[in-house]
Design an enzyme around this catalytic site. Structure first.
Site, PDB file in Angstrom:
ATOM      1  N   ASP A 109       0.853  -1.194   0.000  1.00 10.22           N
ATOM      2  CA  ASP A 109       0.000   0.000   0.000  1.00 10.22           C
ATOM      3  C   ASP A 109       0.885   1.239   0.000  1.00 10.22           C
ATOM      4  O   ASP A 109       1.339   1.653  -1.046  1.00 10.22           O
ATOM      5  CB  ASP A 109      -1.072  -0.028   1.097  1.00 10.22           C
ATOM      6  CG  ASP A 109      -0.551  -0.430   2.462  1.00 10.22           C
ATOM      7  OD1 ASP A 109       0.608  -0.148   2.806  1.00 10.22           O
ATOM      8  OD2 ASP A 109      -1.331  -1.018   3.220  1.00 10.22           O
ATOM      9  N   PHE A 158      -9.431  -1.521   3.130  1.00 14.88           N
ATOM     10  CA  PHE A 158      -8.906  -2.525   4.052  1.00 14.88           C
ATOM     11  C   PHE A 158      -9.486  -3.889   3.685  1.00 14.88           C
ATOM     12  O   PHE A 158     -10.692  -4.029   3.508  1.00 14.88           O
ATOM     13  CB  PHE A 158      -9.262  -2.187   5.503  1.00 14.88           C
ATOM     14  CG  PHE A 158      -8.639  -3.144   6.476  1.00 14.88           C
ATOM     15  CD1 PHE A 158      -7.303  -3.042   6.801  1.00 14.88           C
ATOM     16  CD2 PHE A 158      -9.389  -4.167   7.033  1.00 14.88           C
ATOM     17  CE1 PHE A 158      -6.716  -3.940   7.683  1.00 14.88           C
ATOM     18  CE2 PHE A 158      -8.809  -5.068   7.908  1.00 14.88           C
ATOM     19  CZ  PHE A 158      -7.469  -4.950   8.231  1.00 14.88           C
ATOM     20  N   ASP A 165      -4.858 -10.235   7.493  1.00  9.37           N
ATOM     21  CA  ASP A 165      -5.632 -10.394   8.727  1.00  9.37           C
ATOM     22  C   ASP A 165      -6.265  -9.110   9.216  1.00  9.37           C
ATOM     23  O   ASP A 165      -5.921  -8.010   8.782  1.00  9.37           O
ATOM     24  CB  ASP A 165      -4.715 -10.919   9.828  1.00  9.37           C
ATOM     25  CG  ASP A 165      -3.764  -9.834  10.330  1.00  9.37           C
ATOM     26  OD1 ASP A 165      -3.881  -9.427  11.506  1.00  9.37           O
ATOM     27  OD2 ASP A 165      -2.905  -9.381   9.553  1.00  9.37           O
TER      28      ASP A 165
END
Length: 181
Positions: A109, A158, A165
């Site tokens: 990212d 996200f 996770d």
């Protein structure tokens, strides 16, 4: 499953396993091409813990000899956003001096973690370090350093599943899920 609940958040399916595997196939094919005609043994550097599934799937698809090395970094604080600070929580499991290294990442990212890792690898004497990622959030990326091998380009949201996770939960999901707002 169309939706999953992990801890206090609900996620909806975003990328099915079949599409993820096509992206992994692309990365493996590009690595095969990058290694054509080379007789040294490169390192696949598995950045723990998120890239375990990606690295193992790439390993199954490449046919050149390679060594697996691990390192553990963290830039998340357990929530849904990066802390902005890269912490090396476990060092390299082998020497990289004079070696070609493929950094195996689950997701890129901002790129802060990768730049810190590439600098660390240079300091450790790696002859070359290239970035391989299953997922790339181009709009979040803040650096000029190239991302060499990309499986899938995704939006800046996200996500969890396939190694990624939320609070250490959800890595075992075979599809990728996005936060269900």
């Amino acid at each position: 499953m169309e939706k999953v609940t992990l801890l206090d958040k609900t996620f909806r399916r975003y990328i099915p396993q079949e599409e993820i595997e096509k992206g992994i196939d692309r990365v493996a094919a590009a690595l095969e091409k990058d290694n054509a005609g080379k007789d040294d043994i490169p390192i696949l550097l598995c950045v723990l813990t998120g890239s375990i599934m990606f690295t193992s799937e790439v390993m199954k698809r490449v046919h050149f000899p390679c060594q697996i090395v691990t390192i553990k970094l963290n830039s998340y604080n357990g929530g849904t956003a990066s802390s902005g600070r890269v912490v090396f929580t476990s060092g390299l499991s082998a020497d990289v001096a004079g070696r070609r290294v493929y950094i195996m990442e689950d997701i890129v990212d901002t790129g802060n973690t990768l730049l810190a890792l590439k600098q660390f690898l240079r300091e450790q004497g790696a002859s070359e370090a290239k970035i391989c990622t299953m997922l790339f959030k181009e709009e979040a990326y803040k650096h000029d350093e190239p991302v060499d091998f990309v499986g899938l380009r995704i939006e800046n949201q996200f996500i969890v599943g396939y190694g990624l996770d939320y609070g250490e939960i959800g890595r075992n999901l075979t599809d990728i899920y996005i936060l269900d707002k």
